[in-house]
Design an enzyme around this catalytic site. Structure first.
Site, short mmCIF file in Angstrom:
data_model
loop_
_atom_site.label_atom_id
_atom_site.label_comp_id
_atom_site.label_asym_id
_atom_site.label_seq_id
_atom_site.Cartn_x
_atom_site.Cartn_y
_atom_site.Cartn_z
N CYS A 298 -3.95 -6.71 -2.81
CA CYS A 298 -3.40 -8.02 -2.42
C CYS A 298 -3.60 -9.08 -3.50
CB CYS A 298 -4.05 -8.48 -1.12
SG CYS A 298 -3.98 -7.24 0.17
N CYS B 273 -7.13 -15.48 3.96
CA CYS B 273 -7.63 -14.26 4.57
C CYS B 273 -8.04 -14.51 6.02
CB CYS B 273 -8.80 -13.69 3.79
SG CYS B 273 -10.28 -14.69 3.88
S1 SF4 Z 1 -8.85 -7.32 3.77
FE1 SF4 Z 1 -7.13 -8.70 3.39
S2 SF4 Z 1 -7.18 -8.98 1.15
FE2 SF4 Z 1 -8.40 -7.12 1.64
S3 SF4 Z 1 -6.97 -5.36 1.50
FE3 SF4 Z 1 -6.98 -6.07 3.63
S4 SF4 Z 1 -5.22 -7.51 3.69
FE4 SF4 Z 1 -5.75 -7.26 1.57
#
Ligand code: SF4
Length: 240
Positions: free
Chosen positions: A203, A227
């Site tokens: 991401c 997030c």
């Molecule tokens: S926790 Fe959030 S930032 Fe991390 S991989 Fe999953 S979607 Fe992506």
């Protein structure tokens, strides 16, 4: 806490109205005042990004005893994991939290990134706050960072009984780097590759967009977004 409660209009004028040294003084004053009030219950959230390591360094000027927590995930880049280990070795008062819960889909970051962040980031943040007995958590959130970060205050109480302090809210990106360079603070090596905002590897991308967080969650509805640790309830369990 008495200081740091200007209106959002006053805050906007302070972003360009204060110079670098005045902002550093203001940030130290905010942390100091909160530390006087909360003592050991004041804890810094350290994401290992540039803003967090600046706040961590500021907090250590106020008191070397201040504790912190890091939330890590199975998707953190190898460079961030190495940097995390170095930081924890330097500062054993940094506690690491993560989730081993199975995900409903291994590519949940593509199909449902909000749920992925809820499981891997927000849940462990709730646990950190609970287990460390946090009354005031300190973050590196800044209001010039992107489209989702313009409406925050230096002192917030989104969850009853949990104060959130954003002591560098007014800082520009340049001022963060100025502070880190002037104080010789160690930074995540990924910045040398051109990243400006760091998260999990699926991401996080390099972007030259004026929006500092534009490289986050590219190709999803969450692009340039959050997030969830700054927007979701952190006390009283998950609400989804
Ligand atoms: S926790 Fe959030 S930032 Fe991390 S991989 Fe999953 S979607 Fe992506």
């Amino acid at each position: 806490m008495n200081i740091g409660k200007p209106t959002s209009e006053q805050l906007k004028s302070l972003v360009d109205g204060l110079n670098f040294a005045q902002k550093v003084d203001r940030s130290l004053g905010l942390i100091n005042e909160a530390h006087q009030e909360y003592g050991d219950r004041l804890v810094v959230a350290n994401s290992l990004g540039k803003d967090s390591v600046a706040v961590w360094h500021l907090a250590k000027q106020v008191s070397p005893d201040i504790r912190g927590f890091i939330v890590t995930t199975r998707f953190k880049p190898a460079e961030t994991v190495r940097f995390m280990k170095q930081e924890v070795a330097r500062y054993p008062e940094l506690k690491v939290f993560s989730s081993d819960d199975p995900l409903p889909d291994e590519k949940l970051y593509h199909t449902a990134p909000d749920l992925c962040c809820e499981i891997l980031k927000v849940g462990p943040t709730r646990r950190a706050i609970e287990e460390m007995g946090v009354g005031c958590w300190v973050t590196g959130l800044r209001c010039t960072e992107g489209r989702t970060r313009t409406d925050y205050r230096e002192i917030e109480e989104r969850d009853q009984g949990l104060l959130k302090l954003n002591p560098i809210l007014l800082w520009h990106e340049r001022e963060v780097w100025q502070y880190l360079a002037l104080n010789g603070v160690h930074v995540n090596p990924l910045y040398a590759q051109g990243y400006r905002s760091l998260g999990c590897w699926p991401c996080t991308h390099i972007s030259n967009d004026p929006n500092e967080r534009a490289g986050r969650w590219i190709g999803t509805s969450k692009c340039g977004g959050e997030c969830g640790i700054h927007t979701r309830p952190l006390k009283g369990g998950a609400v989804f």
